[in-house]
Design an enzyme around this catalytic site. Structure first.
Site, mmCIF file in Angstrom:
data_model
loop_
_atom_site.group_PDB
_atom_site.id
_atom_site.type_symbol
_atom_site.label_atom_id
_atom_site.label_comp_id
_atom_site.label_asym_id
_atom_site.label_seq_id
_atom_site.Cartn_x
_atom_site.Cartn_y
_atom_site.Cartn_z
ATOM 1 N N HIS A 306 -0.613 0.550 1.950
ATOM 2 C CA HIS A 306 -1.165 1.971 2.030
ATOM 3 C C HIS A 306 0.089 2.795 2.410
ATOM 4 O O HIS A 306 0.834 2.466 3.430
ATOM 5 C CB HIS A 306 -2.275 2.189 3.024
ATOM 6 C CG HIS A 306 -3.068 3.335 2.659
ATOM 7 N ND1 HIS A 306 -2.766 4.501 3.041
ATOM 8 C CD2 HIS A 306 -4.267 3.528 1.892
ATOM 9 C CE1 HIS A 306 -3.402 5.594 2.412
ATOM 10 N NE2 HIS A 306 -4.303 4.876 1.855
ATOM 11 N N ASP A 363 -9.956 -0.779 -0.877
ATOM 12 C CA ASP A 363 -10.087 -1.495 -2.387
ATOM 13 C C ASP A 363 -10.147 -2.696 -2.255
ATOM 14 O O ASP A 363 -10.536 -3.334 -2.967
ATOM 15 C CB ASP A 363 -9.296 -0.849 -3.314
ATOM 16 C CG ASP A 363 -9.110 0.424 -3.631
ATOM 17 O OD1 ASP A 363 -10.457 0.929 -3.463
ATOM 18 O OD2 ASP A 363 -8.530 1.425 -3.785
HETATM 19 N N1 CMC Z 1 2.084 -6.503 -2.533
HETATM 20 C C1 CMC Z 1 3.468 -7.004 -2.323
HETATM 21 N N2 CMC Z 1 4.447 -6.341 -1.927
HETATM 22 C C2 CMC Z 1 4.160 -4.873 -1.476
HETATM 23 C C3 CMC Z 1 2.690 -4.327 -1.576
HETATM 24 C C4 CMC Z 1 1.646 -5.258 -2.296
HETATM 25 N N3 CMC Z 1 0.291 -4.892 -2.260
HETATM 26 N N4 CMC Z 1 2.606 -3.060 -1.238
HETATM 27 C C5 CMC Z 1 3.834 -2.779 -0.799
HETATM 28 N N5 CMC Z 1 4.769 -3.940 -0.876
HETATM 29 C C6 CMC Z 1 6.082 -3.954 -0.365
HETATM 30 C C7 CMC Z 1 6.969 -3.189 -1.416
HETATM 31 O O1 CMC Z 1 7.371 -4.160 -2.406
HETATM 32 C C8 CMC Z 1 8.029 -2.746 -0.610
HETATM 33 O O2 CMC Z 1 8.951 -4.040 -0.288
HETATM 34 P P1 CMC Z 1 10.603 -3.802 0.248
HETATM 35 O O3 CMC Z 1 10.525 -2.836 1.474
HETATM 36 O O4 CMC Z 1 11.024 -5.027 0.121
HETATM 37 O O5 CMC Z 1 11.153 -3.083 -1.486
HETATM 38 C C9 CMC Z 1 7.393 -2.285 0.587
HETATM 39 O O6 CMC Z 1 6.253 -3.175 0.779
HETATM 40 C C10 CMC Z 1 6.946 -0.856 0.963
HETATM 41 O O7 CMC Z 1 6.272 -0.656 -0.231
HETATM 42 P P2 CMC Z 1 6.372 0.798 -1.348
HETATM 43 O O8 CMC Z 1 5.860 0.487 -2.527
HETATM 44 O O9 CMC Z 1 7.657 1.639 -0.873
HETATM 45 O O10 CMC Z 1 5.096 1.666 -0.311
HETATM 46 P P3 CMC Z 1 4.372 2.643 -1.199
HETATM 47 O O11 CMC Z 1 3.830 3.571 0.407
HETATM 48 O O12 CMC Z 1 5.328 3.720 -1.748
HETATM 49 O O13 CMC Z 1 3.005 2.413 -1.775
HETATM 50 C C11 CMC Z 1 1.031 1.547 -2.279
HETATM 51 C C12 CMC Z 1 1.938 2.245 -1.240
HETATM 52 C C13 CMC Z 1 -0.415 1.393 -1.885
HETATM 53 C C14 CMC Z 1 1.184 2.124 -3.559
HETATM 54 C C15 CMC Z 1 1.378 0.030 -2.208
HETATM 55 O O14 CMC Z 1 1.333 -0.593 -1.155
HETATM 56 C C16 CMC Z 1 0.784 -0.749 -3.489
HETATM 57 O O15 CMC Z 1 1.170 -0.750 -4.296
HETATM 58 N N6 CMC Z 1 -0.430 -1.370 -3.037
HETATM 59 C C17 CMC Z 1 -1.299 -2.282 -4.208
HETATM 60 C C18 CMC Z 1 -1.939 -1.121 -4.763
HETATM 61 C C19 CMC Z 1 -3.410 -0.904 -4.011
HETATM 62 O O16 CMC Z 1 -3.965 -1.560 -3.426
HETATM 63 N N7 CMC Z 1 -3.576 0.470 -4.098
HETATM 64 C C20 CMC Z 1 -4.727 1.182 -3.211
HETATM 65 C C21 CMC Z 1 -4.299 2.065 -2.019
HETATM 66 S S1 CMC Z 1 -5.560 2.485 -0.820
HETATM 67 C C22 CMC Z 1 -6.828 3.461 -2.151
HETATM 68 C C23 CMC Z 1 -6.277 4.790 -2.336
HETATM 69 O O17 CMC Z 1 -6.537 5.482 -1.410
HETATM 70 O O18 CMC Z 1 -5.599 4.949 -3.189
#
Ligand code: CMC
Length: 427
Positions: A306, A363
């Protein structure tokens, strides 16, 4: 501590006020930055940018706190119903009995959707994704309710608010019923708000509707848990579209599109599809954990991580318990739930997820409950939208009442400098 932040650049020193929120969050007020320094800030994804001051929802991602208007999500999920929470979010206080009854009656007065809207729905193929259909129908509502674009007074805003709270569930139910090939029907104004939604979605043409308290309670709780989440992608979209003084329905339609994406609300559909794929692949969770950690593989563990919660998502805790309760009460044994629990356990012990503070989000378990309630996977994000509706409305109303300026970020241009046009024959 000084209440000013100092910026030094090019041998000059600038001071900017530091403001403090009611929960002691600190922010550097850079409203005068460009005028004083000629510079802008750059912050892709707005990870460090507060787009507004808001009194609707407080969340502390480090401590796993979520509160609507000061009330904890845990207490609201246990003690309030969705309509009370909608009122609380939109108007700032829990309603008393008379206020709640008036609010509900005003909604019921608007629960008719123009029959011509059915023709628009008819134009979509059955295979259309419900989020696209819903976004379009919400936009189309403007044409049938032209006065809804008038948001110049609080009364005009109120009228648009009760209208959409009344008509949106009908559109949701119609979207589902079209998918299932069921006749498009209306609800029953003698029922509670969520009970009526349940009836509109599930009543079969050849049977009387039977109240299902377990399903209705579960639905109510899920809607409350999704009702607001401060300045997330879809809410920011609603606020920014509304900031151009577009009406409420157009702003919401844009918010629905933003919610659709799998990194946002679309994750609930993606989680279930992922769990089903793991099950079909023999239930080998380790294989999918390895894929999620492999930087050359685009696969992510859906329902994990998240932007704000870096400890745990308090909604996920409540939903996990609700999933157990609902499946138990309905006597359903779903192997998908076991796969989800297995994945969660592995991830919580895995350094990749621990180091990056990746925890199950709202989710991760919600889809398992929706599935148990008989809601098709493609409708999951629609259910999220239904829950988020009061939050979007509350944030839009707040933005209007605070007379916020049109949202219009700056950029840092990195393209070509001025060059001369080359005629086609010389290129
Ligand atoms: N699986 C594997 N690796 C992950 C995941 C995941 N679900 N989420 C983040 N990472 C890794 C990412 O690859 C990165 O690694 P590194 O630092 O080595 O490059 C690190 O963790 C940080 O991730 P980020 O994408 O920079 O973090 P963010 O804050 O931009 O993204 C997120 C947050 C929710 C988009 C992301 O965690 C994600 O894609 N999760 C899966 C989709 C999901 O479940 N979304 C629902 C969010 S809750 C409902 C809502 O309110 O929207």
């Amino acid at each position: 501590m000084s209440d000013k932040a100092i910026l030094e650049y090019g041998g000059k020193r600038y001071e900017f006020p530091v403001i403090k929120g009611t929960e002691d969050e600190l922010a550097i007020d850079i409203k005068a930055l460009r005028a004083e320094t000629g510079m802008v800030t750059i912050d892709p994804g707005y990870k460090n940018t507060g787009s507004c001051e808001s009194a609707v929802t407080f969340l502390d991602g480090e401590k796993g706190i979520l509160r609507y208007r000061g009330y904890s999500i845990e207490e609201l999920a246990e003690k309030a119903d969705f309509l009370e929470v909608a009122y609380l979010l939109i108007f700032g206080e829990l309603p008393n009995k008379a206020q709640l009854a008036k609010f509900h009656n005003d909604i019921k007065e608007e629960s008719q959707v123009d029959e011509e809207m059915k023709k628009i729905l008819d134009g979509f193929p059955k295979s259309a994704h419900p989020m696209g259909v819903l976004s379009s129908l919400t936009s189309a509502l403007v044409a049938f309710n032209p006065t809804s674009v008038d948001v110049s007074s609080e009364t005009a805003m109120y009228n648009s608010i009760v209208r959409i709270l009344a008509k949106f569930p009908v559109l949701v139910a119609w979207t589902l019923r079209k998918k299932k090939g069921l006749p498009l029907d209306y609800g029953d104004d003698s029922l509670g708000y969520v009970e009526n939604i349940h009836k509109m979605m599930f009543k079969r043409p050849n049977q009387d509707y039977k109240k299902d308290p377990i399903a209705i309670d579960a639905l109510d709780k899920l809607l409350i848990l999704h009702a607001d989440h401060e300045q997330n992608c879809s809410t920011s979209t609603v606020r920014i579209v509304g900031s151009s003084h577009a009406g409420l329905f157009a702003s919401l339609s844009a918010g629905i599109s933003a919610l659709w994406g799998p990194l946002h609300g679309g994750a609930n559909q993606a989680v279930l599809e992922m769990l089903e794929a793991i099950e079909a692949d023999g239930g080998d969770t380790k294989k999918y954990m390895a894929k999620a950690k492999d930087k050359d593989d685009p696969f992510r563990l859906m329902g994990f991580g998240h932007r704000v919660y870096k400890n745990f998502d308090p909604r996920a805790k409540i939903i996990k318990k609700a999933a157990d309760d609902v499946l138990g009460n309905l006597g359903i044994q779903d192997p998908i739930l076991d796969i989800a629990k297995g994945l969660e356990k592995e991830a919580l012990e895995d350094p990749y997820f621990v180091d990056r503070k990746l925890y199950p989000n709202v989710d991760f378990y919600s889809g398992i409950i929706y599935r148990a309630l008989g809601i098709p996977t493609e409708m999951f994000t629609v259910m999220f939208a239904l829950g988020r509706l009061p939050g979007w409305i509350a944030q839009w109303r707040e933005m209007r009442l605070r007379k916020e300026p049109i949202g219009r970020p700056r950029q840092v241009y990195i393209g070509e400098n001025l060059r001369s046009f080359v005629p086609l024959e010389k290129r």
